[in-house]
Design a protein around this motif. Structure first.
Motif, PDB file in Angstrom:
ATOM      1  N   ALA A  22       0.865  -1.191  -0.015  1.00 46.31           N
ATOM      2  CA  ALA A  22       0.003  -0.034  -0.105  1.00 46.31           C
ATOM      3  C   ALA A  22       0.869   1.291   0.115  1.00 46.31           C
ATOM      4  O   ALA A  22       0.147   2.319  -0.294  1.00 46.31           O
ATOM      5  CB  ALA A  22      -1.123   0.008   1.167  1.00 46.31           C
ATOM      6  N   THR A  23       2.040   0.911   0.527  1.00 49.44           N
ATOM      7  CA  THR A  23       2.896   2.313   0.314  1.00 49.44           C
ATOM      8  C   THR A  23       3.200   3.143  -0.682  1.00 49.44           C
ATOM      9  O   THR A  23       3.373   4.179  -0.779  1.00 49.44           O
ATOM     10  CB  THR A  23       4.112   2.027   1.245  1.00 49.44           C
ATOM     11  OG1 THR A  23       4.955   1.161   0.515  1.00 49.44           O
ATOM     12  CG2 THR A  23       4.161   1.974   2.765  1.00 49.44           C
ATOM     13  N   CYS A  24       3.314   2.216  -2.148  1.00 45.44           N
ATOM     14  CA  CYS A  24       3.671   2.948  -3.249  1.00 45.44           C
ATOM     15  C   CYS A  24       2.364   3.461  -4.140  1.00 45.44           C
ATOM     16  O   CYS A  24       1.872   2.553  -4.520  1.00 45.44           O
ATOM     17  CB  CYS A  24       4.190   1.823  -4.266  1.00 45.44           C
ATOM     18  SG  CYS A  24       5.058   2.996  -5.602  1.00 45.44           S
ATOM     19  N   ALA A  25       2.309   4.822  -3.872  1.00 48.60           N
ATOM     20  CA  ALA A  25       1.325   5.559  -4.846  1.00 48.60           C
ATOM     21  C   ALA A  25       1.709   5.675  -6.238  1.00 48.60           C
ATOM     22  O   ALA A  25       2.640   6.365  -6.252  1.00 48.60           O
ATOM     23  CB  ALA A  25       0.448   6.567  -4.229  1.00 48.60           C
ATOM     24  N   HIS A  26       1.629   4.673  -7.144  1.00 46.52           N
ATOM     25  CA  HIS A  26       2.132   4.419  -8.338  1.00 46.52           C
ATOM     26  C   HIS A  26       1.919   6.227  -9.085  1.00 46.52           C
ATOM     27  O   HIS A  26       1.079   6.650  -9.187  1.00 46.52           O
ATOM     28  CB  HIS A  26       1.838   3.680  -9.226  1.00 46.52           C
ATOM     29  CG  HIS A  26       2.305   2.131  -8.814  1.00 46.52           C
ATOM     30  ND1 HIS A  26       3.574   1.758  -8.416  1.00 46.52           N
ATOM     31  CD2 HIS A  26       1.378   1.099  -8.705  1.00 46.52           C
ATOM     32  CE1 HIS A  26       3.502   0.260  -7.982  1.00 46.52           C
ATOM     33  NE2 HIS A  26       2.072   0.080  -8.325  1.00 46.52           N
ATOM     34  N   GLU A  27       3.135   6.502  -9.356  1.00 47.54           N
ATOM     35  CA  GLU A  27       3.250   7.717 -10.361  1.00 47.54           C
ATOM     36  C   GLU A  27       3.960   7.321 -11.783  1.00 47.54           C
ATOM     37  O   GLU A  27       5.027   7.224 -11.861  1.00 47.54           O
ATOM     38  CB  GLU A  27       3.978   8.841  -9.692  1.00 47.54           C
ATOM     39  CG  GLU A  27       3.470   9.642  -8.679  1.00 47.54           C
ATOM     40  CD  GLU A  27       4.428  10.730  -8.080  1.00 47.54           C
ATOM     41  OE1 GLU A  27       4.496  11.647  -9.034  1.00 47.54           O
ATOM     42  OE2 GLU A  27       4.534  10.644  -6.880  1.00 47.54           O
ATOM     43  N   TRP A  28       2.948   7.206 -12.621  1.00 52.13           N
ATOM     44  CA  TRP A  28       3.267   6.386 -14.088  1.00 52.13           C
ATOM     45  C   TRP A  28       3.917   7.763 -15.045  1.00 52.13           C
ATOM     46  O   TRP A  28       3.181   8.707 -15.188  1.00 52.13           O
ATOM     47  CB  TRP A  28       2.046   5.955 -14.568  1.00 52.13           C
ATOM     48  CG  TRP A  28       1.358   4.719 -13.873  1.00 52.13           C
ATOM     49  CD1 TRP A  28       0.362   4.789 -13.322  1.00 52.13           C
ATOM     50  CD2 TRP A  28       2.004   3.633 -13.644  1.00 52.13           C
ATOM     51  NE1 TRP A  28       0.108   3.739 -12.641  1.00 52.13           N
ATOM     52  CE2 TRP A  28       0.969   2.820 -12.718  1.00 52.13           C
ATOM     53  CE3 TRP A  28       3.227   2.961 -14.042  1.00 52.13           C
ATOM     54  CZ2 TRP A  28       1.518   1.430 -12.413  1.00 52.13           C
ATOM     55  CZ3 TRP A  28       3.350   1.510 -13.571  1.00 52.13           C
ATOM     56  CH2 TRP A  28       2.501   1.047 -12.663  1.00 52.13           C
ATOM     57  N   CYS A  39       6.185   3.460 -13.484  1.00 57.76           N
ATOM     58  CA  CYS A  39       6.194   3.806 -11.948  1.00 57.76           C
ATOM     59  C   CYS A  39       7.468   4.775 -11.662  1.00 57.76           C
ATOM     60  O   CYS A  39       8.497   3.902 -11.714  1.00 57.76           O
ATOM     61  CB  CYS A  39       5.881   2.933 -10.889  1.00 57.76           C
ATOM     62  SG  CYS A  39       5.512   3.819  -9.565  1.00 57.76           S
ATOM     63  N   ASN A  41       8.308   5.628  -8.773  1.00 56.97           N
ATOM     64  CA  ASN A  41       8.825   5.305  -7.673  1.00 56.97           C
ATOM     65  C   ASN A  41       9.305   4.130  -7.383  1.00 56.97           C
ATOM     66  O   ASN A  41      10.374   3.953  -6.947  1.00 56.97           O
ATOM     67  CB  ASN A  41       7.539   5.591  -6.577  1.00 56.97           C
ATOM     68  CG  ASN A  41       6.962   7.074  -6.788  1.00 56.97           C
ATOM     69  OD1 ASN A  41       7.852   7.862  -6.736  1.00 56.97           O
ATOM     70  ND2 ASN A  41       5.606   7.140  -6.499  1.00 56.97           N
ATOM     71  N   CYS A  42       8.513   3.087  -8.015  1.00 59.94           N
ATOM     72  CA  CYS A  42       8.885   1.684  -7.629  1.00 59.94           C
ATOM     73  C   CYS A  42       9.437   0.908  -8.802  1.00 59.94           C
ATOM     74  O   CYS A  42       9.978   0.049  -8.792  1.00 59.94           O
ATOM     75  CB  CYS A  42       7.757   1.031  -7.230  1.00 59.94           C
ATOM     76  SG  CYS A  42       6.620   0.639  -8.446  1.00 59.94           S
TER      77      CYS A  42
END
Ligand SMILES: [Zn+2]
Ligand SMILES: [Zn+2]
Ligand SMILES: [Zn+2]
Length: 240
Positions: A22-28, A39, A41-42
């Motif tokens: 749940a911690t990664c709010a993907h930013e595409w 993403c 972030n990840c």
């Protein structure tokens, strides 16, 4: 006791796992020609790459992707036919077109017979960008016409034709064969027109000597490719 601890650890792991996901709010970042949406972030990827959208190559540009600008292959190069590219209509810088100069050189024989062909009159056709004229041309000698300079003589009825002339701007100098000028007349440089400046000092002397005797006419003509230009002249009566 051992069992209770194990359950606690299992519970902790389960919560920890959920929390992790749940911690990664993907930013595409948007998909590109070669990369799917990713993403920032990840690093997770989704979907697929767009693939290049190549536009056709042209005479001067290679195939080019309209999205990313990447090029592949080489330009087609111009395909010249009769002086123009059949694809883009660009003019062939090396193409030389040829035209023709024709005309009739006459003089006035007398009032009864009227005009006759000035047979043997010499016609010089001189490119305007000529740097120097051979001395012999000042004497009206056609054999000295070379290096882009044309010469011929009027035929039986005064007509002449010069073929295979590269298109361009020319001076024409016509030296009459059947009419003489007044030898005491002061022949000026203008008799030969701008071509006088192309002569050496000796050539200028030759040209002025010729101008004192033979009537001379000068003018300009533009030769166009695959066309015939006309330069005709009547010298009128001769000096007796
Ligand atoms: Zn992510
Ligand atoms: Zn692309
Ligand atoms: Zn082209």
């Amino acid at each position: 006791m051992k069992k209770v601890l194990a359950s606690f650890v299992a519970l902790l792991m389960a919560f920890g796992c959920i929390g992790c996901a749940a911690t990664c709010a993907h930013e595409w970042s948007p998909a590109t020609c070669t990369m799917p949406a990713t993403c920032q972030n990840c690093g997770e990827a989704t979907g697929s790459a767009l693939g290049h959208n190549y536009h056709n190559a042209t005479c001067t540009t290679a195939e080019k992707c309209s999205i990313c600008g990447e090029e592949q292959g080489t330009p087609l190069g111009h395909q010249y036919v009769s002086g123009y590219c059949i694809r883009c209509n660009e003019k062939d810088p090396d193409y030389v077109e040829y035209g023709t100069l024709t005309g009739t050189i006459t003089y006035k024989y007398n009032n009864y017979i009227g005009h006759r062909g000035d047979t043997g009159a010499v016609i010089f056709l001189i490119p305007k960008n000529t740097k120097s004229l051979p001395d012999g041309i000042g004497l009206g000698l056609t054999s000295y016409a070379k290096d882009g300079i044309f010469a011929t003589k009027a035929g039986g009825n005064g007509s002449y034709t010069i073929n295979q002339v590269p298109a361009g701007e020319y001076y024409v100098v016509v030296i009459s064969n059947n009419t003489n000028d007044n030898p005491s007349r002061v022949a000026d440089y203008n008799t030969w027109g701008p071509t006088i400046l192309m002569f050496s000092e000796k050539g200028k002397t030759n040209a002025m000597t010729t101008a004192k005797v033979n009537k001379i006419r000068h003018g300009s003509v533009t030769i166009y490719g695959n066309r015939s230009a006309d330069y005709s002249y009547d010298f009128g009566i001769t000096y007796i």
